[in-house]
Design a protein around this motif. Structure first.
Motif, short mmCIF file in Angstrom:
data_model
loop_
_atom_site.label_atom_id
_atom_site.label_comp_id
_atom_site.label_asym_id
_atom_site.label_seq_id
_atom_site.Cartn_x
_atom_site.Cartn_y
_atom_site.Cartn_z
N ARG A 165 4.49 -1.21 5.83
CA ARG A 165 3.92 -0.87 4.52
C ARG A 165 3.97 0.63 4.28
O ARG A 165 4.26 1.08 3.18
CB ARG A 165 2.50 -1.39 4.41
CG ARG A 165 1.89 -1.05 3.06
CD ARG A 165 0.49 -1.50 2.92
NE ARG A 165 -0.01 -1.07 1.61
CZ ARG A 165 -1.17 -1.38 1.14
NH1 ARG A 165 -1.99 -2.14 1.83
NH2 ARG A 165 -1.55 -0.94 -0.03
N GLN A 166 3.67 1.41 5.29
CA GLN A 166 3.71 2.87 5.14
C GLN A 166 5.11 3.32 4.75
O GLN A 166 5.28 4.24 3.94
CB GLN A 166 3.24 3.55 6.42
CG GLN A 166 1.76 3.35 6.67
CD GLN A 166 1.32 3.84 8.05
OE1 GLN A 166 2.11 4.35 8.83
NE2 GLN A 166 0.04 3.66 8.33
N LEU A 167 6.13 2.67 5.29
CA LEU A 167 7.51 3.00 4.92
C LEU A 167 7.81 2.54 3.49
O LEU A 167 8.39 3.29 2.70
CB LEU A 167 8.49 2.35 5.90
CG LEU A 167 8.44 2.87 7.34
CD1 LEU A 167 9.29 2.00 8.25
CD2 LEU A 167 8.88 4.33 7.39
N LEU A 168 7.39 1.32 3.15
CA LEU A 168 7.64 0.80 1.80
C LEU A 168 6.92 1.61 0.74
O LEU A 168 7.40 1.73 -0.40
CB LEU A 168 7.21 -0.66 1.70
CG LEU A 168 8.13 -1.68 2.34
CD1 LEU A 168 7.50 -3.07 2.28
CD2 LEU A 168 9.48 -1.69 1.67
N ASP A 169 5.76 2.16 1.08
CA ASP A 169 5.00 2.96 0.12
C ASP A 169 5.76 4.21 -0.31
O ASP A 169 5.40 4.84 -1.30
CB ASP A 169 3.63 3.34 0.69
CG ASP A 169 2.64 2.19 0.66
OD1 ASP A 169 2.89 1.20 -0.06
OD2 ASP A 169 1.61 2.29 1.34
N LYS A 170 6.83 4.55 0.39
CA LYS A 170 7.65 5.71 0.05
C LYS A 170 8.87 5.32 -0.78
O LYS A 170 9.73 6.15 -1.04
CB LYS A 170 8.09 6.44 1.32
CG LYS A 170 6.93 6.99 2.12
CD LYS A 170 7.41 7.60 3.41
CE LYS A 170 6.20 8.05 4.25
NZ LYS A 170 6.60 8.58 5.54
N THR A 171 8.94 4.05 -1.17
CA THR A 171 10.10 3.55 -1.91
C THR A 171 9.66 2.91 -3.23
O THR A 171 8.47 2.71 -3.47
CB THR A 171 10.86 2.48 -1.09
OG1 THR A 171 10.09 1.28 -1.06
CG2 THR A 171 11.14 2.96 0.33
N LEU A 172 10.62 2.55 -4.03
CA LEU A 172 10.36 1.86 -5.29
C LEU A 172 9.68 0.51 -5.06
O LEU A 172 8.91 0.04 -5.90
CB LEU A 172 11.67 1.67 -6.05
CG LEU A 172 11.60 1.00 -7.41
CD1 LEU A 172 10.75 1.81 -8.37
CD2 LEU A 172 13.00 0.80 -7.97
N LEU A 173 9.91 -0.11 -3.91
CA LEU A 173 9.28 -1.40 -3.61
C LEU A 173 7.75 -1.30 -3.55
O LEU A 173 7.07 -2.31 -3.68
CB LEU A 173 9.81 -1.99 -2.30
CG LEU A 173 11.21 -2.58 -2.38
CD1 LEU A 173 11.66 -3.04 -1.00
CD2 LEU A 173 11.27 -3.72 -3.37
N HIS A 174 7.23 -0.11 -3.40
CA HIS A 174 5.78 0.11 -3.38
C HIS A 174 5.11 -0.54 -4.59
O HIS A 174 4.00 -1.05 -4.51
CB HIS A 174 5.50 1.61 -3.35
CG HIS A 174 4.09 1.99 -3.64
ND1 HIS A 174 3.08 1.88 -2.71
CD2 HIS A 174 3.51 2.46 -4.76
CE1 HIS A 174 1.95 2.28 -3.24
NE2 HIS A 174 2.17 2.64 -4.49
#
Length: 127
Positions: A43-52
């Motif tokens: 989630r921490q990685l996804l929070d840095k992407t558009l998927l957030h």
């Protein structure tokens, strides 16, 4: 399961949304979507992407997240939503059902706060 009368279509101000081609009664189950559960680290990685903007908090402490398959991530937000979502963590599913009758051609909305009538400000309004 997605009702065959549901479609994805452009909206005037929110990009895309979920619409119904047929009238729907209150308490109609319109979608059951499997989810892919991701860890807190993911989630921490996804929070840095558009998927957030398309993931849902998951787990007892809401530190994990999930990606919903089907149309679930494309329902737009409204504080006066006409649908609600229910997370089934054991089965790793999200269900969408109507909370009132919906007319043919109408967009289906969920309240991103989780409860269909929760008026508290959204996380992205603070950005």
């Amino acid at each position: 399961m997605i009702l065959p009368c549901l479609i994805i279509a452009p909206t005037p101000s929110m990009g895309r949304g979920v619409f119904t081609l047929e009238p729907l009664e209150a308490d109609t189950l319109v979608e059951i979507s499997p989810v892919i559960v991701l860890s807190e680290t993911d989630r921490q990685l996804l929070d840095k992407t558009l998927l957030h903007y398309y993931i849902f908090e998951w787990g007892e402490d809401n530190k994990a997240c999930c990606v919903a398959l089907g149309y679930v991530s494309l329902y737009n937000h409204s504080f006066q939503s006409n649908c609600e979502y229910e997370m089934d963590m054991e089965s790793q599913m999200i269900r969408i059902k109507t909370v009132r009758a919906i007319n043919a051609g109408e967009e289906l909305f969920i309240n991103y706060n989780g409860d269909w009538n929760d008026p508290k400000p959204l996380w992205f309004d603070a950005l």
